[in-house]
Design a protein around this motif. Structure first.
Motif, PDB file in Angstrom:
ATOM      1  N   TYR A  11       0.834  -1.188   0.000  1.00 53.82           N
ATOM      2  CA  TYR A  11       0.000   0.000   0.000  1.00 53.82           C
ATOM      3  C   TYR A  11       0.871   1.241   0.000  1.00 53.82           C
ATOM      4  O   TYR A  11       2.079   1.187   0.210  1.00 53.82           O
ATOM      5  N   ALA A  12       0.225   2.357  -0.233  1.00 51.72           N
ATOM      6  CA  ALA A  12       0.873   3.661  -0.122  1.00 51.72           C
ATOM      7  C   ALA A  12      -0.054   4.548   0.691  1.00 51.72           C
ATOM      8  O   ALA A  12      -1.269   4.475   0.564  1.00 51.72           O
ATOM      9  N   ALA A  13       0.546   5.350   1.549  1.00 54.81           N
ATOM     10  CA  ALA A  13      -0.216   6.277   2.376  1.00 54.81           C
ATOM     11  C   ALA A  13       0.455   7.636   2.301  1.00 54.81           C
ATOM     12  O   ALA A  13       1.650   7.733   2.039  1.00 54.81           O
ATOM     13  N   SER A  14      -0.333   8.674   2.538  1.00 59.24           N
ATOM     14  CA  SER A  14       0.213  10.021   2.428  1.00 59.24           C
ATOM     15  C   SER A  14      -0.403  10.944   3.468  1.00 59.24           C
ATOM     16  O   SER A  14      -1.542  10.756   3.886  1.00 59.24           O
ATOM     17  N   THR A  15       0.370  11.936   3.848  1.00 58.62           N
ATOM     18  CA  THR A  15      -0.131  12.966   4.757  1.00 58.62           C
ATOM     19  C   THR A  15      -0.850  14.070   3.983  1.00 58.62           C
ATOM     20  O   THR A  15      -1.357  15.002   4.587  1.00 58.62           O
ATOM     21  N   SER A  16      -0.898  13.956   2.669  1.00 53.74           N
ATOM     22  CA  SER A  16      -1.657  14.914   1.854  1.00 53.74           C
ATOM     23  C   SER A  16      -2.926  14.228   1.359  1.00 53.74           C
ATOM     24  O   SER A  16      -3.142  13.041   1.591  1.00 53.74           O
ATOM     25  N   ASN A  17      -3.751  14.956   0.637  1.00 56.14           N
ATOM     26  CA  ASN A  17      -4.995  14.406   0.105  1.00 56.14           C
ATOM     27  C   ASN A  17      -4.771  13.468  -1.072  1.00 56.14           C
ATOM     28  O   ASN A  17      -5.668  12.739  -1.457  1.00 56.14           O
TER      29      ASN A  17
END
Length: 193
Positions: A166-172
């Protein structure tokens, strides 16, 4: 003699049709997570909707839809692709079977990329989308606003993989590629792994 040939042909076709209807292929065909066939997938979480964009490696003429909307085939939840390599679905959180998961404080949905117009086969793709509620501090993944992961496109699957890619981000906006997790320099992502 003519009657015997006719009887033999009818018996043969009945036996053949019985074999087709009684054979269970559940354990013989495993759809599974593909991990290939796309160059990148983007999830854009907005205040009231999410946008999903997939960039495929080859020309595509199948269907793309949110899980649970295949039979209705209504836009914006379903796209019947005629040709191309880039496709997008954009839908409100209240539409397309999107649910709010209070455990992770996120709007969740799954998008399926299916090569055949009617059946799921190995090589098809599915992505779990999570847009975290920006108004609430996310206790399970602090600071994460968007997350996308590869999942099994088979809705009846109960397979559990070892490592969830998976990939996660602190942005939208978050991007997932088959080669590596994105964004590559996210300190939050390194903490989770």
């Amino acid at each position: 003699m003519y009657t015997n040939i006719l009887f033999f042909t009818a018996t043969l076709s009945l036996s053949y049709s019985d074999m087709n209807w009684h054979q269970d292929l559940t354990n013989e065909i495993n759809i599974g997570v593909s991990g290939s066939g796309y160059s990148r997938v983007i999830l854009d979480c907005d205040a009231d909707h999410m946008a999903f964009i997939v960039h495929l490696e080859e020309e595509f003429q199948g269907v793309i839809y949110t899980r649970g909307t295949f039979h209705s085939r209504n836009k914006p939840c379903f796209t019947d692709a005629t040709n191309g390599k880039e496709f997008a679905l954009k839908f409100a959180y209240k539409d397309c079977g999107t649910k709010y998961d209070s455990d992770v404080r996120a709007w969740v949905n799954t998008v399926v990329v299916q090569h055949d117009d009617e059946l799921i086969f190995p090589g098809d793709l599915a992505f779990s989308l999570r847009c975290h509620d920006q108004a609430v501090v996310n206790a399970s993944m602090p600071g994460i606003l968007s997350r996308i992961s590869e999942v099994d496109p088979d809705p009846g699957s109960n397979s559990v993989g070892g490592f969830e890619k998976y990939a996660a981000s602190t942005s939208n906006v978050v991007t997932l590629t088959p080669a590596k997790l994105q964004p590559p320099n996210s300190p939050l992502l390194k903490q989770e792994l």
